[in-house]
Design a protein around this motif. Structure first.
Motif, PDB file in Angstrom:
ATOM      1  N   VAL A  57     -87.071 -65.293 -13.205  1.00 49.11           N
ATOM      2  CA  VAL A  57     -86.785 -64.004 -12.579  1.00 49.11           C
ATOM      3  C   VAL A  57     -85.871 -64.186 -11.371  1.00 49.11           C
ATOM      4  O   VAL A  57     -86.020 -65.137 -10.603  1.00 49.11           O
ATOM      5  CB  VAL A  57     -88.098 -63.313 -12.152  1.00 49.11           C
ATOM      6  N   ASN A  58     -84.960 -63.250 -11.228  1.00 45.08           N
ATOM      7  CA  ASN A  58     -84.106 -63.169 -10.051  1.00 45.08           C
ATOM      8  C   ASN A  58     -84.364 -61.793  -9.419  1.00 45.08           C
ATOM      9  O   ASN A  58     -84.228 -60.774 -10.093  1.00 45.08           O
ATOM     10  CB  ASN A  58     -82.637 -63.310 -10.462  1.00 45.08           C
ATOM     11  N   THR A  59     -84.746 -61.781  -8.149  1.00 46.32           N
ATOM     12  CA  THR A  59     -85.177 -60.545  -7.498  1.00 46.32           C
ATOM     13  C   THR A  59     -84.388 -60.310  -6.227  1.00 46.32           C
ATOM     14  O   THR A  59     -84.266 -61.219  -5.390  1.00 46.32           O
ATOM     15  CB  THR A  59     -86.670 -60.614  -7.149  1.00 46.32           C
ATOM     16  N   ALA A  60     -83.890 -59.093  -6.067  1.00 50.81           N
ATOM     17  CA  ALA A  60     -83.208 -58.731  -4.825  1.00 50.81           C
ATOM     18  C   ALA A  60     -84.215 -58.695  -3.683  1.00 50.81           C
ATOM     19  O   ALA A  60     -85.398 -58.395  -3.885  1.00 50.81           O
ATOM     20  CB  ALA A  60     -82.544 -57.367  -4.971  1.00 50.81           C
ATOM     21  N   ASN A  61     -83.755 -58.985  -2.479  1.00 53.64           N
ATOM     22  CA  ASN A  61     -84.665 -59.035  -1.335  1.00 53.64           C
ATOM     23  C   ASN A  61     -85.405 -57.721  -1.132  1.00 53.64           C
ATOM     24  O   ASN A  61     -86.608 -57.722  -0.825  1.00 53.64           O
ATOM     25  CB  ASN A  61     -83.881 -59.392  -0.064  1.00 53.64           C
ATOM     26  N   PHE A  62     -84.724 -56.599  -1.338  1.00 58.49           N
ATOM     27  CA  PHE A  62     -85.369 -55.308  -1.088  1.00 58.49           C
ATOM     28  C   PHE A  62     -86.486 -55.033  -2.093  1.00 58.49           C
ATOM     29  O   PHE A  62     -87.351 -54.188  -1.865  1.00 58.49           O
ATOM     30  CB  PHE A  62     -84.339 -54.165  -1.130  1.00 58.49           C
ATOM     31  N   ALA A  63     -86.455 -55.728  -3.220  1.00 57.52           N
ATOM     32  CA  ALA A  63     -87.437 -55.482  -4.277  1.00 57.52           C
ATOM     33  C   ALA A  63     -88.669 -56.393  -4.169  1.00 57.52           C
ATOM     34  O   ALA A  63     -89.699 -56.106  -4.783  1.00 57.52           O
ATOM     35  CB  ALA A  63     -86.792 -55.665  -5.642  1.00 57.52           C
ATOM     36  N   LYS A  64     -88.556 -57.447  -3.412  1.00 55.77           N
ATOM     37  CA  LYS A  64     -89.656 -58.419  -3.345  1.00 55.77           C
ATOM     38  C   LYS A  64     -90.901 -57.781  -2.754  1.00 55.77           C
ATOM     39  O   LYS A  64     -90.864 -57.127  -1.717  1.00 55.77           O
ATOM     40  CB  LYS A  64     -89.218 -59.630  -2.509  1.00 55.77           C
ATOM     41  N   GLY A  65     -92.000 -57.966  -3.462  1.00 55.57           N
ATOM     42  CA  GLY A  65     -93.274 -57.423  -3.019  1.00 55.57           C
ATOM     43  C   GLY A  65     -93.511 -55.976  -3.405  1.00 55.57           C
ATOM     44  O   GLY A  65     -94.622 -55.468  -3.228  1.00 55.57           O
ATOM     45  N   ARG A  66     -92.495 -55.300  -3.926  1.00 57.93           N
ATOM     46  CA  ARG A  66     -92.656 -53.893  -4.314  1.00 57.93           C
ATOM     47  C   ARG A  66     -92.372 -53.649  -5.785  1.00 57.93           C
ATOM     48  O   ARG A  66     -92.996 -52.797  -6.411  1.00 57.93           O
ATOM     49  CB  ARG A  66     -91.729 -53.004  -3.474  1.00 57.93           C
ATOM     50  N   PHE A  67     -91.413 -54.372  -6.351  1.00 64.08           N
ATOM     51  CA  PHE A  67     -91.000 -54.157  -7.735  1.00 64.08           C
ATOM     52  C   PHE A  67     -91.374 -55.383  -8.575  1.00 64.08           C
ATOM     53  O   PHE A  67     -91.441 -56.501  -8.058  1.00 64.08           O
ATOM     54  CB  PHE A  67     -89.489 -53.945  -7.823  1.00 64.08           C
ATOM     55  N   ALA A  68     -91.575 -55.163  -9.858  1.00 58.30           N
ATOM     56  CA  ALA A  68     -91.886 -56.266 -10.757  1.00 58.30           C
ATOM     57  C   ALA A  68     -91.269 -56.016 -12.123  1.00 58.30           C
ATOM     58  O   ALA A  68     -91.494 -54.957 -12.723  1.00 58.30           O
ATOM     59  CB  ALA A  68     -93.393 -56.441 -10.898  1.00 58.30           C
ATOM     60  N   ILE A  69     -90.501 -56.976 -12.592  1.00 63.73           N
ATOM     61  CA  ILE A  69     -89.878 -56.868 -13.906  1.00 63.73           C
ATOM     62  C   ILE A  69     -90.739 -57.588 -14.937  1.00 63.73           C
ATOM     63  O   ILE A  69     -91.437 -58.551 -14.629  1.00 63.73           O
ATOM     64  CB  ILE A  69     -88.453 -57.471 -13.881  1.00 63.73           C
ATOM     65  N   GLY A  70     -90.701 -57.068 -16.158  1.00 63.34           N
ATOM     66  CA  GLY A  70     -91.386 -57.724 -17.265  1.00 63.34           C
ATOM     67  C   GLY A  70     -90.620 -57.437 -18.549  1.00 63.34           C
ATOM     68  O   GLY A  70     -89.820 -56.510 -18.601  1.00 63.34           O
ATOM     69  N   ARG A  71     -90.842 -58.260 -19.532  1.00 58.89           N
ATOM     70  CA  ARG A  71     -90.192 -58.016 -20.814  1.00 58.89           C
ATOM     71  C   ARG A  71     -91.133 -58.384 -21.945  1.00 58.89           C
ATOM     72  O   ARG A  71     -91.951 -59.305 -21.825  1.00 58.89           O
ATOM     73  CB  ARG A  71     -88.866 -58.769 -20.939  1.00 58.89           C
ATOM     74  N   ASP A  72     -90.990 -57.668 -23.031  1.00 59.94           N
ATOM     75  CA  ASP A  72     -91.740 -57.929 -24.251  1.00 59.94           C
ATOM     76  C   ASP A  72     -90.709 -58.236 -25.323  1.00 59.94           C
ATOM     77  O   ASP A  72     -90.066 -57.317 -25.863  1.00 59.94           O
ATOM     78  CB  ASP A  72     -92.597 -56.716 -24.625  1.00 59.94           C
ATOM     79  N   ASN A  73     -90.519 -59.512 -25.621  1.00 60.71           N
ATOM     80  CA  ASN A  73     -89.481 -59.897 -26.577  1.00 60.71           C
ATOM     81  C   ASN A  73     -89.773 -59.367 -27.980  1.00 60.71           C
ATOM     82  O   ASN A  73     -88.861 -59.091 -28.743  1.00 60.71           O
ATOM     83  CB  ASN A  73     -89.321 -61.416 -26.599  1.00 60.71           C
ATOM     84  N   GLY A  74     -91.039 -59.194 -28.314  1.00 56.18           N
ATOM     85  CA  GLY A  74     -91.384 -58.662 -29.623  1.00 56.18           C
ATOM     86  C   GLY A  74     -91.035 -57.191 -29.790  1.00 56.18           C
ATOM     87  O   GLY A  74     -90.783 -56.721 -30.895  1.00 56.18           O
ATOM     88  N   LYS A  75     -91.017 -56.474 -28.669  1.00 60.98           N
ATOM     89  CA  LYS A  75     -90.696 -55.037 -28.702  1.00 60.98           C
ATOM     90  C   LYS A  75     -89.285 -54.759 -28.205  1.00 60.98           C
ATOM     91  O   LYS A  75     -88.901 -53.598 -28.063  1.00 60.98           O
ATOM     92  CB  LYS A  75     -91.699 -54.261 -27.851  1.00 60.98           C
ATOM     93  N   SER A  76     -88.546 -55.813 -27.880  1.00 63.06           N
ATOM     94  CA  SER A  76     -87.173 -55.646 -27.368  1.00 63.06           C
ATOM     95  C   SER A  76     -87.148 -54.668 -26.193  1.00 63.06           C
ATOM     96  O   SER A  76     -86.271 -53.793 -26.109  1.00 63.06           O
ATOM     97  CB  SER A  76     -86.220 -55.177 -28.479  1.00 63.06           C
TER      98      SER A  76
END
Length: 115
Positions: A57-76
């Motif tokens: 994961v690569n996260t912008a400083n403003f997003a740290k601690g507030r935003f979270a990315i996730g992905r489901d490769n099976g569901k694209s």
């Protein structure tokens, strides 16, 4: 047909949360780094977070601690969980799929933070 379709935007009060989703079609999802960018009024497009197929994961400083990315490769599908939202987070949030020599964008979903 290659498509990235975002959903989940809306209007929330400061301090609220939103969960965005982006469904990809027409691509081999695992071959792509998936990311979320945003375009705020009067500002340049900026990276929010991105994630490789293996979970880096690569996260912008403003997003740290507030935003979270996730992905489901099976569901694209790639997700963005956003919490403790601020008026300055208002903008269009765009899904991005990137691989060697290819850079794909969704249409974007509007996120508005206002009381």
């Amino acid at each position: 047909q290659v498509q990235l379709v975002e959903s989940g935007g809306g209007l929330v009060q400061p301090g609220g949360s939103l969960n965005l989703s982006c469904v990809a079609s027409g691509i081999i999802f695992r071959d792509y780094v998936m990311g979320w960018y945003r375009q705020r009024p009067g500002k340049s497009r900026e990276l929010v977070e991105s994630m490789t197929a293996t979970g880096s994961v690569n996260t912008a400083n403003f997003a740290k601690g507030r935003f979270a990315i996730g992905r489901d490769n099976g569901k694209s599908t790639v997700y963005l969980q956003m919490a403790n939202l601020k008026p300055d987070d208002t903008g269009v949030y765009l899904c991005n799929a990137r691989t060697w020599g290819e850079d794909l964008w969704g249409q974007g979903t509007q996120v508005t933070i206002s009381s």
